[in-house]
Design an enzyme around this catalytic site. Structure first.
Site, PDB file in Angstrom:
ATOM      1  N   HIS A   1      10.801  -1.566  -9.052  1.00  0.00           N
ATOM      2  CA  HIS A   1      10.315  -3.124  -8.865  1.00  0.00           C
ATOM      3  C   HIS A   1      11.483  -3.925  -9.692  1.00  0.00           C
ATOM      4  CE1 HIS A   1       6.266  -0.669  -9.133  1.00  0.00           C
ATOM      5  NE2 HIS A   1       6.262  -1.174  -7.876  1.00  0.00           N
TER       6      HIS A   1
ATOM      7  N   LYS B   1      -9.115   0.702  -5.956  1.00  0.00           N
ATOM      8  CA  LYS B   1      -8.383   1.678  -6.441  1.00  0.00           C
ATOM      9  C   LYS B   1      -8.405   1.646  -7.930  1.00  0.00           C
ATOM     10  CE  LYS B   1      -3.619   1.657  -5.673  1.00  0.00           C
ATOM     11  NZ  LYS B   1      -2.334   1.236  -4.643  1.00  0.00           N
TER      12      LYS B   1
ATOM     13  N   ARG C   1      11.308   0.993   0.599  1.00  0.00           N
ATOM     14  CA  ARG C   1      11.940   2.090   0.125  1.00  0.00           C
ATOM     15  C   ARG C   1      12.482   3.176   1.241  1.00  0.00           C
ATOM     16  NH1 ARG C   1       7.338   3.458  -3.962  1.00  0.00           N
ATOM     17  NH2 ARG C   1       6.263   2.924  -2.145  1.00  0.00           N
TER      18      ARG C   1
ATOM     19  N   SER D   1       5.577   4.437  -8.474  1.00  0.00           N
ATOM     20  CA  SER D   1       4.486   4.415  -9.873  1.00  0.00           C
ATOM     21  C   SER D   1       3.815   5.736  -9.795  1.00  0.00           C
ATOM     22  CB  SER D   1       3.534   3.099  -9.707  1.00  0.00           C
ATOM     23  OG  SER D   1       4.257   1.987  -9.852  1.00  0.00           O
TER      24      SER D   1
HETATM   25  P1  ADP Z   1       1.155  -1.377  -3.881  1.00  0.00           P
HETATM   26  O1  ADP Z   1      -0.068  -0.706  -4.566  1.00  0.00           O
HETATM   27  O2  ADP Z   1       0.664  -2.821  -3.373  1.00  0.00           O
HETATM   28  O3  ADP Z   1       1.921  -0.642  -2.993  1.00  0.00           O
HETATM   29  P2  ADP Z   1       3.174  -1.181  -5.810  1.00  0.00           P
HETATM   30  O4  ADP Z   1       3.217  -1.588  -7.246  1.00  0.00           O
HETATM   31  O5  ADP Z   1       3.127   0.522  -5.537  1.00  0.00           O
HETATM   32  O6  ADP Z   1       2.024  -1.845  -5.264  1.00  0.00           O
HETATM   33  O7  ADP Z   1       4.454  -1.655  -5.074  1.00  0.00           O
HETATM   34  C1  ADP Z   1       4.514  -3.181  -4.864  1.00  0.00           C
HETATM   35  C2  ADP Z   1       5.828  -3.276  -4.045  1.00  0.00           C
HETATM   36  O8  ADP Z   1       6.925  -2.745  -4.398  1.00  0.00           O
HETATM   37  C3  ADP Z   1       5.500  -2.669  -2.352  1.00  0.00           C
HETATM   38  O9  ADP Z   1       6.012  -3.461  -1.501  1.00  0.00           O
HETATM   39  C4  ADP Z   1       6.199  -1.341  -2.438  1.00  0.00           C
HETATM   40  O10 ADP Z   1       6.700  -0.784  -1.482  1.00  0.00           O
HETATM   41  C5  ADP Z   1       7.375  -1.908  -3.601  1.00  0.00           C
HETATM   42  N1  ADP Z   1       7.991  -0.964  -4.209  1.00  0.00           N
HETATM   43  C6  ADP Z   1       7.380   0.255  -5.107  1.00  0.00           C
HETATM   44  N2  ADP Z   1       8.497   0.695  -5.609  1.00  0.00           N
HETATM   45  C7  ADP Z   1       9.785   0.423  -5.215  1.00  0.00           C
HETATM   46  C8  ADP Z   1      10.979   0.889  -5.366  1.00  0.00           C
HETATM   47  N3  ADP Z   1      11.346   1.839  -6.294  1.00  0.00           N
HETATM   48  N4  ADP Z   1      11.941  -0.006  -4.967  1.00  0.00           N
HETATM   49  C9  ADP Z   1      11.778  -0.813  -4.146  1.00  0.00           C
HETATM   50  N5  ADP Z   1      10.430  -1.326  -3.772  1.00  0.00           N
HETATM   51  C10 ADP Z   1       9.642  -0.624  -4.437  1.00  0.00           C
END
Ligand code: ADP
Length: 158
Positions: free
Chosen positions: A18, A42, A91, A129
Site C-alpha cells: 500500500h 467484514k 497485484r 494484509s
Molecule cells: P480491500 O479490502 O478494499 O481490498 P485492501 O486494504 O486489501 O482493501 O486493499 C486496498 C487496495 O490496495 C486494493 O485495490 C488492493 O488491490 C490494493 N493492494 C493491496 N495490497 C497491495 C499491494 N501489495 N500492492 C499494491 N496494491 C495493493
C-alpha cells in the site's frame, strides 16, 4: 482545480505494498486521501482507530496525503471530498476480475469519477494484509511486509 485521488481500502493493516503505491501516487496528484473503510460486513483485526493511526504513522513523511475513514458509498464520499479519481492497486491477474467489477459499478453510480489502477514495485506484488495477519498469527516474521511501527502494533494485538 486541485487533482485529488482517493485510495480506498480496509488497510487491515497498511502494508509496504500500500505504502509503495501511495508514495508513487502522491507524486501524480496534489493530494491523495487514504480512505479507510469501516466495513460493517467484514470484521476487522484492527479497530478503525488503530488502522487510521497505523496509516498516519507509516505515512508521516508524505506531505500531501490525508487519512480519513468513511462508512458511506465510496462515490458519495469521493464526491463530498471533491475527488476526481479512485485509485486501486492491482497485484496480479487474480485481482483483476473483482476490481473490474467494482470500477464498473462505481462508474454506473457516478460517471464523473474515474478509477485508476496502479501496480506496486515487484518486491511488493505478493503482499496482502490477510497474509500478513496469517503469518503473524503463526509466529512468522512480518518485518519485510510492514513498517516497524505496524509490526510493533500488530504484535501487541496477539
Ligand atoms: P480491500 O479490502 O478494499 O481490498 P485492501 O486494504 O486489501 O482493501 O486493499 C486496498 C487496495 O490496495 C486494493 O485495490 C488492493 O488491490 C490494493 N493492494 C493491496 N495490497 C497491495 C499491494 N501489495 N500492492 C499494491 N496494491 C495493493
Amino acid at each position: 482545480m486541485k487533482k485529488i485521488a482517493i485510495y480506498p481500502g480496509s488497510f487491515d493493516p497498511i502494508t509496504n505494498g500500500h505504502i509503495d503505491l501511495i508514495h508513487r501516487a502522491s507524486k501524480l496528484f496534489d493530494k491523495v486521501i487514504i480512505g479507510i473503510t469501516q466495513n460493517s460486513k467484514k470484521s476487522s483485526f484492527l479497530s478503525i482507530d488503530e488502522r487510521i493511526d497505523a496509516a498516519t504513522t507509516a505515512l508521516k513523511d508524505v506531505d500531501n496525503i490525508e487519512v480519513l475513514s468513511f462508512n458511506t458509498l465510496l462515490v458519495d464520499f469521493a464526491n463530498e471530498q471533491n475527488v476526481q479519481v479512485i485509485l486501486r492497486g492491482l497485484r496480479a491477474v487474480s485481482d483483476f476480475e473483482y476490481e473490474f467489477q467494482l470500477s464498473g459499478m462505481n462508474k454506473h453510480l457516478n460517471p464523473n469519477i474515474e478509477t485508476l489502477f496502479m501496480t506496486p514495485a515487484e518486491q511488493y506484488a505478493n503482499i496482502s494484509s490477510s497474509l500478513v495477519r496469517e503469518i503473524l498469527s503463526l509466529g512468522g516474521d512480518i518485518s519485510v511486509f510492514v513498517p516497524k511501527s505496524v509490526e510493533t502494533l500488530l504484535k501487541t494485538k496477539l
